[in-house]
Design a protein around this motif. Structure first.
Motif, PDB file in Angstrom:
ATOM      1  N   UNK A 177       0.890  -1.332   0.010  1.00  0.00           N
ATOM      2  CA  UNK A 177      -0.079  -0.131  -0.015  1.00  0.00           C
ATOM      3  C   UNK A 177       0.883   1.376   0.059  1.00  0.00           C
ATOM      4  N   UNK A 178       1.920   1.270   0.770  1.00  0.00           N
ATOM      5  CA  UNK A 178       2.856   2.297   0.931  1.00  0.00           C
ATOM      6  C   UNK A 178       3.425   2.633  -0.440  1.00  0.00           C
ATOM      7  N   UNK A 179       3.938   1.966  -1.411  1.00  0.00           N
ATOM      8  CA  UNK A 179       4.508   1.959  -2.560  1.00  0.00           C
ATOM      9  C   UNK A 179       3.474   2.567  -3.512  1.00  0.00           C
ATOM     10  N   UNK A 193      -5.986  -0.542   1.737  1.00  0.00           N
ATOM     11  CA  UNK A 193      -5.560   0.519   2.635  1.00  0.00           C
ATOM     12  C   UNK A 193      -4.706   1.352   1.707  1.00  0.00           C
ATOM     13  N   UNK A 194      -4.529   1.076   0.334  1.00  0.00           N
ATOM     14  CA  UNK A 194      -4.067   2.117  -0.596  1.00  0.00           C
ATOM     15  C   UNK A 194      -4.489   3.470  -0.569  1.00  0.00           C
ATOM     16  N   UNK A 195      -5.923   3.733  -0.549  1.00  0.00           N
ATOM     17  CA  UNK A 195      -6.335   5.044  -0.389  1.00  0.00           C
ATOM     18  C   UNK A 195      -5.847   5.850   0.570  1.00  0.00           C
ATOM     19  N   UNK A 196      -5.817   5.364   1.700  1.00  0.00           N
ATOM     20  CA  UNK A 196      -5.277   6.200   2.808  1.00  0.00           C
ATOM     21  C   UNK A 196      -3.816   6.760   2.307  1.00  0.00           C
ATOM     22  N   UNK A 197      -2.970   6.017   2.005  1.00  0.00           N
ATOM     23  CA  UNK A 197      -1.759   6.503   1.654  1.00  0.00           C
ATOM     24  C   UNK A 197      -1.591   7.575   0.577  1.00  0.00           C
ATOM     25  N   UNK A 198      -2.667   7.215  -0.490  1.00  0.00           N
ATOM     26  CA  UNK A 198      -2.785   8.057  -1.566  1.00  0.00           C
ATOM     27  C   UNK A 198      -3.054   9.448  -1.136  1.00  0.00           C
ATOM     28  N   UNK A 199      -4.065   9.229  -0.283  1.00  0.00           N
ATOM     29  CA  UNK A 199      -4.512  10.456   0.197  1.00  0.00           C
ATOM     30  C   UNK A 199      -3.546  11.506   0.761  1.00  0.00           C
ATOM     31  N   UNK A 200      -3.067  10.842   1.898  1.00  0.00           N
ATOM     32  CA  UNK A 200      -1.952  11.650   2.408  1.00  0.00           C
ATOM     33  C   UNK A 200      -0.774  12.042   1.482  1.00  0.00           C
ATOM     34  N   UNK A 222       4.374   7.811   9.453  1.00  0.00           N
ATOM     35  CA  UNK A 222       3.353   7.716  10.562  1.00  0.00           C
ATOM     36  C   UNK A 222       2.327   6.953   9.978  1.00  0.00           C
ATOM     37  N   UNK A 223       1.897   7.273   8.821  1.00  0.00           N
ATOM     38  CA  UNK A 223       0.448   6.442   8.400  1.00  0.00           C
ATOM     39  C   UNK A 223       1.099   4.822   8.449  1.00  0.00           C
ATOM     40  N   UNK A 224       2.376   4.446   7.843  1.00  0.00           N
ATOM     41  CA  UNK A 224       2.901   3.285   7.707  1.00  0.00           C
ATOM     42  C   UNK A 224       2.912   2.596   9.085  1.00  0.00           C
TER      43      UNK A 224
END
Lengths: 290, 315
Positions: free
Chosen positions: A98-100, A158-165, A207-209
């Motif tokens: 998700x992070x990448x 979980x991708x959207x959370x990382x993408x938004x941030x 932090x998200x990670x």
């Protein structure tokens, strides 16, 4: 005087242990302990995790079987140790995936703007608008269950959370003068994204990670509880609990011990996430630990 | 106002449309290699297989299958399961009320427990009382639904035998007996969600309580409980409400698990059973209804939001 010594040399500052407070350090210690169990599990476990009849069936905790045995006479303690590996792997695979992808999507849409931004943001909004577990379960229904597939399904959710941030932070960083300077120097967009944007949006992503490690951990256990985790007889916290449901009313420890082991891990991840946020998010320091 | 409502409704419809395609594709992906061949059995002749294919519409191109399916679904016809032979809409009609009731009860429990705790801890932020209330919450939040559900079931069958009945009875038949079967599952859905509600309320309240109008209210001698629950809470709620989609997501996740633990005949368990049976017709209907309920729930929140905070309309 004191301010001079407190600053010290750059080298010692960089090497200082970043986490303060007993709770955060204790959480890290717990996670390290689980890591050791995950790596050295086969050496440390008193019995093979899948050894049927390692002891009598459904025996109470004793010197030979510290945490008792399950319905097939397998040693619960050994199975818990064996479960730490898929648990940690799942969390890491899901979050890294998700992070990448999320970061790539977020930076692209925040930096490129216009068409890319609206197209990518639509996709992200859409992913956000689907109930997480339903999406993960449908994906797994098609791809088939298993440790890697379940982790990737969680990662996808979980991708959207990382993408938004990443998008929000990118837009913020993009307004700085050094980005304009880099553009005027004729640097390519890829170069700017990699060398200027990425390092400057790293801290919210870290932090998200940290926060999502605990979410992913819990999600993997839930999916494995529902039968989408690693294939039996391999042990998972979730599947250990679901397969022992029938004995739970008469032999509660078979469910209780894996549950406790799992909850400790999730709490530790949660506290680690909080500690990371306190450490890296300048806003959280002013709001009395909100 | 009309523009805002129109935008939200259109957005929800668009999401639902794309989602229906995803659900349809998932259903086709779940179908066994050649569904008609599997259904016909090993001794079937090619003509039999072709007949089944025609009956299920599998001989048409995929996009047309999808459009047919969507058109029928809009009329409330989700097809007939080729595996159980039951009309999908009947199955959904039995399962959906169970999940709906469970989700609503769970949400009520999460809000009734979470909001007051959020308010109480916010006004005592940083004190010992704050921590004594928050640490148990952190631990509860770490208890996933499948652990808290198991504990609830254990307590129910061992100690609360009068409170819990294991057999599900529809609400319309016997409301009290229904509640008896639903109360503990609802707690298992609601309690793991409550800490999240508390956490959101807390951080929003901390911000609101620091605002000048709260200080003004205090200097005017307005009672503290009134400041907290009437003035501050109202201003603190919108950010909490916008995150409620997140809570709905948790609730849906909770449905899958709690319905399984308590053997409740709801949609969550229905989806899982359909996946196990590879019932690709039934799962599309169930998943679509579940997702639609989730999206409509979020739409309702979006539409209620301006009633609490009129500034939203001006954005």
């Amino acid at each position: 005087m004191s301010s001079v010594t407190a600053q010290g040399t750059p080298v010692t500052r960089r090497l200082r242990w970043p986490f303060r407070g007993i709770i955060a350090n204790f959480a890290i210690l717990v996670i390290l302990a689980y890591l050791v169990l995950a790596v050295l599990g086969p050496v440390l476990a008193p019995y093979g995790p899948n050894d049927i009849g390692a002891g009598p069936q459904l025996s109470t905790p004793s010197a030979a079987h510290w945490l008792g045995t399950d319905g097939l006479g397998r040693d619960v303690f050994s199975r818990i140790i064996a479960a730490t590996r898929p648990a940690l792997l799942a969390a890491v695979i899901a979050v890294v995936f998700a992070l990448v992808l999320g970061t790539a999507i977020g930076i692209a849409s925040g930096f490129l703007g216009r068409f890319w931004d609206s197209a990518l943001s639509r996709i992200v909004d859409l992913l956000f608008a689907i109930p997480e577990y339903l999406l993960a379960i449908l994906v797994l229904a098609v791809m088939g269950s298993g440790l890697v597939n379940a982790s990737l399904a969680i990662g996808l959710v979980v991708i959207p959370r990382f993408a938004r941030i990443a998008r929000g932070s990118t837009i913020e960083v993009n307004q700085r003068h050094y980005i304009d300077a880099a553009r005027l120097c004729g640097r390519s967009r890829i170069w700017i994204m990699r060398r200027h944007i990425l390092p400057n949006i790293a801290s919210p992503l870290v932090i998200m990670t940290a926060i999502n490690l605990s979410t992913a951990e819990a999600a993997y256990a839930a999916l494995s509880f529902l039968g989408f985790g690693s294939t039996p007889p391999d042990s998972d916290f979730g599947s250990m609990i679901s397969s022992s449901q029938q004995y739970f009313l008469t032999h509660p420890w078979i469910v209780a011990f894996p549950a406790i082991a799992f909850v400790i891990l999730v709490v530790a991840f949660n506290l680690l996430g909080d500690a990371m946020r306190d450490r890296l998010d300048p806003r959280s320091r002013t709001t009395a630990g909100a | 106002m009309i523009r805002y409502v129109g935008k939200k409704v259109l957005g929800a419809a668009a999401v639902l449309f794309v989602l229906s395609a995803l659900v349809f594709m998932a259903g086709r992906g779940l179908a066994p290699g050649n569904p008609a061949m599997t259904l016909a059995g090993p001794k079937a002749s090619p003509a039999d297989i072709a007949a089944i294919e025609h009956k299920l519409g599998l001989d048409k191109p995929v996009w047309q299958q999808y459009l047919d399916w969507l058109g029928n679904a809009l009329h409330g016809d989700f097809g007939v399961s080729p595996i159980s032979g039951q009309a999908n809409i009947e199955v959904i009609g039995q399962q959906a009320p169970v999940s709906f009731e469970l989700a609503v009860l769970g949400l009520v429990i999460a809000v009734v427990l979470g909001v007051p705790v959020g308010v109480m801890t916010a006004s005592r932020a940083g004190t010992a009382a704050d921590w004594t209330m928050r640490i148990p919450l952190l631990v509860i939040f770490a208890f996933p639904a499948f652990v808290s559900g198991s504990i609830a079931l254990y307590l129910a069958t061992h100690y609360l035998t009068n409170l819990y009945s294991a057999s599900y009875i529809p609400l319309s038949q016997a409301p009290l007996a229904n509640l008896q079967a639903m109360l503990l599952p609802a707690l298992a859905v609601g309690i793991p969600t409550a800490p999240l509600v508390a956490q959101m309320t807390r951080s929003s309240m901390i911000e609101t309580l620091a605002q000048p109008h709260i200080a003004t209210a205090r200097t005017n001698g307005i009672a503290e409980w009134r400041i907290k629950y009437q003035y501050a809470l109202r201003a603190a709620l919108p950010p909490v409400l916008t995150l409620i989609g997140f809570i709905f997501g948790l609730l849906v996740g909770g449905l899958f698990i709690v319905e399984k633990i308590f053997s409740l005949p709801g949609l969550g368990r229905g989806v899982l059973d359909s996946i196990t049976n590879r019932d690709f017709v039934q799962v599309t209907g169930q998943a679509l209804v579940l997702a639609a309920a989730f999206i409509i729930g979020n739409l309702i929140v979006d539409l209620v939001l301006p009633l609490v905070d009129r500034r939203i309309l001006r954005r």
